[in-house]
Design a protein around this motif. Structure first.
Motif, PDB file in Angstrom:
ATOM      1  N   ARG A 298       0.823  -1.211   0.000  1.00 53.15           N
ATOM      2  CA  ARG A 298       0.000   0.000   0.000  1.00 53.15           C
ATOM      3  C   ARG A 298       0.859   1.264   0.000  1.00 53.15           C
ATOM      4  O   ARG A 298       0.586   2.248   0.694  1.00 53.15           O
ATOM      5  CB  ARG A 298      -0.926   0.008   1.217  1.00 53.15           C
ATOM      6  CG  ARG A 298      -1.818  -1.210   1.360  1.00 53.15           C
ATOM      7  CD  ARG A 298      -2.911  -1.252   0.324  1.00 53.15           C
ATOM      8  NE  ARG A 298      -3.836  -0.137   0.453  1.00 53.15           N
ATOM      9  CZ  ARG A 298      -4.986  -0.041  -0.210  1.00 53.15           C
ATOM     10  NH1 ARG A 298      -5.342  -1.013  -1.047  1.00 53.15           N
ATOM     11  NH2 ARG A 298      -5.775   0.986  -0.065  1.00 53.15           N
ATOM     12  N   GLU A 299       1.910   1.243  -0.836  1.00 49.54           N
ATOM     13  CA  GLU A 299       2.789   2.407  -0.939  1.00 49.54           C
ATOM     14  C   GLU A 299       2.177   3.526  -1.767  1.00 49.54           C
ATOM     15  O   GLU A 299       2.710   4.647  -1.800  1.00 49.54           O
ATOM     16  CB  GLU A 299       4.124   2.000  -1.574  1.00 49.54           C
ATOM     17  CG  GLU A 299       4.944   1.023  -0.753  1.00 49.54           C
ATOM     18  CD  GLU A 299       6.185   0.565  -1.501  1.00 49.54           C
ATOM     19  OE1 GLU A 299       6.683   1.336  -2.348  1.00 49.54           O
ATOM     20  OE2 GLU A 299       6.648  -0.558  -1.242  1.00 49.54           O
ATOM     21  N   ALA A 300       1.087   3.237  -2.486  1.00 47.08           N
ATOM     22  CA  ALA A 300       0.440   4.236  -3.331  1.00 47.08           C
ATOM     23  C   ALA A 300      -1.066   4.037  -3.289  1.00 47.08           C
ATOM     24  O   ALA A 300      -1.560   2.940  -3.003  1.00 47.08           O
ATOM     25  CB  ALA A 300       0.954   4.146  -4.759  1.00 47.08           C
ATOM     26  N   ASP A 301      -1.788   5.115  -3.601  1.00 47.29           N
ATOM     27  CA  ASP A 301      -3.245   5.044  -3.665  1.00 47.29           C
ATOM     28  C   ASP A 301      -3.726   4.688  -5.062  1.00 47.29           C
ATOM     29  O   ASP A 301      -4.859   4.242  -5.239  1.00 47.29           O
ATOM     30  CB  ASP A 301      -3.841   6.383  -3.242  1.00 47.29           C
ATOM     31  CG  ASP A 301      -3.466   6.759  -1.827  1.00 47.29           C
ATOM     32  OD1 ASP A 301      -3.778   5.969  -0.904  1.00 47.29           O
ATOM     33  OD2 ASP A 301      -2.834   7.825  -1.643  1.00 47.29           O
ATOM     34  N   VAL A 302      -2.884   4.897  -6.052  1.00 44.84           N
ATOM     35  CA  VAL A 302      -3.186   4.503  -7.432  1.00 44.84           C
ATOM     36  C   VAL A 302      -1.855   4.221  -8.127  1.00 44.84           C
ATOM     37  O   VAL A 302      -0.858   4.910  -7.888  1.00 44.84           O
ATOM     38  CB  VAL A 302      -3.987   5.601  -8.183  1.00 44.84           C
ATOM     39  CG1 VAL A 302      -3.227   6.919  -8.228  1.00 44.84           C
ATOM     40  CG2 VAL A 302      -4.346   5.149  -9.593  1.00 44.84           C
ATOM     41  N   ILE A 303      -1.847   3.180  -8.950  1.00 42.66           N
ATOM     42  CA  ILE A 303      -0.648   2.813  -9.710  1.00 42.66           C
ATOM     43  C   ILE A 303      -0.940   3.084 -11.174  1.00 42.66           C
ATOM     44  O   ILE A 303      -1.903   2.545 -11.737  1.00 42.66           O
ATOM     45  CB  ILE A 303      -0.284   1.335  -9.510  1.00 42.66           C
ATOM     46  CG1 ILE A 303      -0.127   1.019  -8.022  1.00 42.66           C
ATOM     47  CG2 ILE A 303       1.012   1.001 -10.254  1.00 42.66           C
ATOM     48  CD1 ILE A 303       0.073  -0.454  -7.726  1.00 42.66           C
ATOM     49  N   VAL A 304      -0.129   3.920 -11.806  1.00 43.82           N
ATOM     50  CA  VAL A 304      -0.365   4.340 -13.189  1.00 43.82           C
ATOM     51  C   VAL A 304       0.644   3.668 -14.113  1.00 43.82           C
ATOM     52  O   VAL A 304       1.854   3.754 -13.886  1.00 43.82           O
ATOM     53  CB  VAL A 304      -0.266   5.874 -13.318  1.00 43.82           C
ATOM     54  CG1 VAL A 304      -0.451   6.308 -14.771  1.00 43.82           C
ATOM     55  CG2 VAL A 304      -1.303   6.547 -12.415  1.00 43.82           C
ATOM     56  N   ALA A 305       0.138   3.015 -15.143  1.00 46.86           N
ATOM     57  CA  ALA A 305       0.985   2.385 -16.153  1.00 46.86           C
ATOM     58  C   ALA A 305       1.238   3.372 -17.275  1.00 46.86           C
ATOM     59  O   ALA A 305       0.302   3.810 -17.945  1.00 46.86           O
ATOM     60  CB  ALA A 305       0.307   1.137 -16.703  1.00 46.86           C
ATOM     61  N   ALA A 306       2.496   3.742 -17.484  1.00 49.67           N
ATOM     62  CA  ALA A 306       2.872   4.655 -18.563  1.00 49.67           C
ATOM     63  C   ALA A 306       3.583   3.848 -19.643  1.00 49.67           C
ATOM     64  O   ALA A 306       4.773   3.565 -19.553  1.00 49.67           O
ATOM     65  CB  ALA A 306       3.772   5.767 -18.043  1.00 49.67           C
ATOM     66  N   GLY A 307       2.824   3.451 -20.651  1.00 48.00           N
ATOM     67  CA  GLY A 307       3.359   2.609 -21.718  1.00 48.00           C
ATOM     68  C   GLY A 307       2.230   2.146 -22.611  1.00 48.00           C
ATOM     69  O   GLY A 307       1.172   2.792 -22.687  1.00 48.00           O
ATOM     70  N   GLY A 308       2.436   1.015 -23.270  1.00 46.89           N
ATOM     71  CA  GLY A 308       1.415   0.472 -24.153  1.00 46.89           C
ATOM     72  C   GLY A 308       0.565  -0.575 -23.453  1.00 46.89           C
ATOM     73  O   GLY A 308       0.590  -0.714 -22.226  1.00 46.89           O
ATOM     74  N   ASP A 309      -0.184  -1.329 -24.262  1.00 48.91           N
ATOM     75  CA  ASP A 309      -1.105  -2.327 -23.705  1.00 48.91           C
ATOM     76  C   ASP A 309      -0.360  -3.397 -22.913  1.00 48.91           C
ATOM     77  O   ASP A 309      -0.874  -3.891 -21.901  1.00 48.91           O
ATOM     78  CB  ASP A 309      -1.925  -2.960 -24.827  1.00 48.91           C
ATOM     79  CG  ASP A 309      -2.859  -1.960 -25.490  1.00 48.91           C
ATOM     80  OD1 ASP A 309      -3.670  -1.352 -24.775  1.00 48.91           O
ATOM     81  OD2 ASP A 309      -2.764  -1.777 -26.718  1.00 48.91           O
ATOM     82  N   GLY A 310       0.842  -3.765 -23.348  1.00 48.13           N
ATOM     83  CA  GLY A 310       1.615  -4.764 -22.618  1.00 48.13           C
ATOM     84  C   GLY A 310       2.043  -4.276 -21.254  1.00 48.13           C
ATOM     85  O   GLY A 310       2.008  -5.031 -20.266  1.00 48.13           O
ATOM     86  N   THR A 311       2.440  -3.004 -21.156  1.00 47.18           N
ATOM     87  CA  THR A 311       2.823  -2.431 -19.866  1.00 47.18           C
ATOM     88  C   THR A 311       1.623  -2.365 -18.932  1.00 47.18           C
ATOM     89  O   THR A 311       1.724  -2.675 -17.733  1.00 47.18           O
ATOM     90  CB  THR A 311       3.410  -1.020 -20.061  1.00 47.18           C
ATOM     91  OG1 THR A 311       4.498  -1.084 -20.983  1.00 47.18           O
ATOM     92  CG2 THR A 311       3.897  -0.446 -18.737  1.00 47.18           C
ATOM     93  N   ILE A 312       0.474  -1.965 -19.479  1.00 51.97           N
ATOM     94  CA  ILE A 312      -0.742  -1.908 -18.660  1.00 51.97           C
ATOM     95  C   ILE A 312      -1.074  -3.295 -18.119  1.00 51.97           C
ATOM     96  O   ILE A 312      -1.437  -3.452 -16.950  1.00 51.97           O
ATOM     97  CB  ILE A 312      -1.923  -1.357 -19.477  1.00 51.97           C
ATOM     98  CG1 ILE A 312      -1.630   0.058 -19.981  1.00 51.97           C
ATOM     99  CG2 ILE A 312      -3.202  -1.350 -18.640  1.00 51.97           C
ATOM    100  CD1 ILE A 312      -2.641   0.571 -20.996  1.00 51.97           C
ATOM    101  N   ARG A 313      -0.939  -4.309 -18.972  1.00 52.48           N
ATOM    102  CA  ARG A 313      -1.231  -5.672 -18.535  1.00 52.48           C
ATOM    103  C   ARG A 313      -0.316  -6.081 -17.385  1.00 52.48           C
ATOM    104  O   ARG A 313      -0.771  -6.662 -16.394  1.00 52.48           O
ATOM    105  CB  ARG A 313      -1.072  -6.649 -19.702  1.00 52.48           C
ATOM    106  CG  ARG A 313      -1.259  -8.108 -19.302  1.00 52.48           C
ATOM    107  CD  ARG A 313      -1.093  -9.041 -20.485  1.00 52.48           C
ATOM    108  NE  ARG A 313       0.202  -8.901 -21.131  1.00 52.48           N
ATOM    109  CZ  ARG A 313       1.318  -9.444 -20.680  1.00 52.48           C
ATOM    110  NH1 ARG A 313       1.319 -10.167 -19.569  1.00 52.48           N
ATOM    111  NH2 ARG A 313       2.455  -9.281 -21.327  1.00 52.48           N
ATOM    112  N   GLU A 314       0.969  -5.776 -17.491  1.00 54.67           N
ATOM    113  CA  GLU A 314       1.899  -6.143 -16.427  1.00 54.67           C
ATOM    114  C   GLU A 314       1.558  -5.429 -15.115  1.00 54.67           C
ATOM    115  O   GLU A 314       1.565  -6.040 -14.039  1.00 54.67           O
ATOM    116  CB  GLU A 314       3.333  -5.817 -16.831  1.00 54.67           C
ATOM    117  CG  GLU A 314       3.941  -6.796 -17.816  1.00 54.67           C
ATOM    118  CD  GLU A 314       5.465  -6.657 -17.885  1.00 54.67           C
ATOM    119  OE1 GLU A 314       6.042  -6.032 -16.964  1.00 54.67           O
ATOM    120  OE2 GLU A 314       6.055  -7.173 -18.839  1.00 54.67           O
TER     121      GLU A 314
END
Length: 303
Positions: free
Chosen positions: A57-73
């Motif tokens: 719980r180090e963050a309240d939201v985790i943002v993926a900055a990349g393409g669909d593969g990064t979002i999936r990871e």
């Protein structure tokens, strides 16, 4: 009230999008958020980072900055924890970002992306599980077996880094000429049926390859996948398929049904496989819809 925002950035995704990520981060800071930037260093690193952040719980939201593969990871790492996932569309096609309303009118705007993240609007996305060689991983958009996986296999990473989506043109041409030589795609399990096809696509969202609609039988906020099995083979068949996808008519070219509470085993020894735009390799995959969603920040009014 301010939030702790962890941005996991894949610098190798997309082309020339690094400035976009920095501009979104700055707008979030101006909006009162505490922003922390983390860089991925290898395949699978985004999942590791996201899993650690979500578990502690180090963050309240985790943002993926990349393409669909990064979002999936990133989503795979956060799955099962009560931490939502956000998106900065910094890839080549950014299909899921379009689906979630981050690209209003198909354009990318740092202001619009930041507003979507600051809005705190949430939607549930129902993923699917892929079992390969004893390992289970998560998928968000699609599992492709056959032609589109062959395209991804043919894409040159160095060329993609230089010219972006244009690098898919020679890869598509090569896959078209190779299609007739690919072994049949065998599938079994759904409704106790089985068979062979030329190309299998299991779609969890409506869009595909950018702005195109590949199916209307499912949506990301509903459990279940649209199974699209195309029995045709060869360069001409695959060319017609691309036009059908472009006109939103691909559903009608396939044996199609909704996979909701069963599993399908698909593929074969020399059959290529991709998930969410990432080439996985060759072999069989077992695909199962998940009934526990992931919470995503989304621009709800843009859907």
């Amino acid at each position: 009230m301010s939030e702790r925002v962890a941005i996991i950035r894949n610098r190798s995704a997309g082309r020339g999008k690094s400035d976009l990520v920095d501009r979104v981060a700055e707008k979030l800071r101006r909006g009162g958020q505490h922003v922390r930037m983390l860089e991925t260093e290898f395949a699978g690193h985004a999942a590791e980072l996201s899993g650690r952040i979500a578990a502690t719980r180090e963050a309240d939201v985790i943002v993926a900055a990349g393409g669909d593969g990064t979002i999936r990871e990133v989503a795979e790492g956060a799955y099962g924890h009560k931490v939502p996932v956000g998106v900065i569309p910094a890839g080549s096609a950014n299909v899921l970002a379009r689906e979630l309303g981050y690209m209003r009118g198909g354009s990318i705007s740092a202001r619009h992306i930041a507003n979507a993240l600051l809005s705190r609007d949430l939607v549930d996305l129902y993923p699917f599980e892929i079992k390969r060689g004893g390992r289970i991983q998560l998928g968000l958009c699609w599992l492709g077996v056959g032609f589109d996986a062959a395209v991804l296999k043919n894409v040159s990473p160095s060329l993609k880094g230089r010219i972006g989506r244009a690098s898919f043109v020679p890869a598509i041409i090569q896959a078209l000429f190779e299609d007739s030589s690919l072994p049949p795609v065998h599938w079994s399990g759904a409704k106790e049926e089985s068979g062979d096809c030329g190309w299998a696509l299991f779609a969890n969202i409506r869009r595909y390859a950018g702005p195109f609609t590949v199916t209307r039988k499912t949506d990301f906020d509903q459990p279940g996948l649209s199974c699209l099995l195309n029995t045709r083979k060869g360069a001409w068949a695959r060319t017609v398929d691309q036009f059908a996808i472009g006109f939103g008519a691909y559903d009608r070219r396939c044996k199609a049904w909704l996979l909701d509470d069963q599993s399908v085993v698909v593929g074969g020894e020399r059959v290529p496989v991709q998930v969410d735009g990432d080439f996985l390799g060759f072999g069989e995959s077992e695909i199962t819809p998940a009934h526990r969603p992931i919470s995503f920040r989304a621009y709800v009014k843009g859907r």
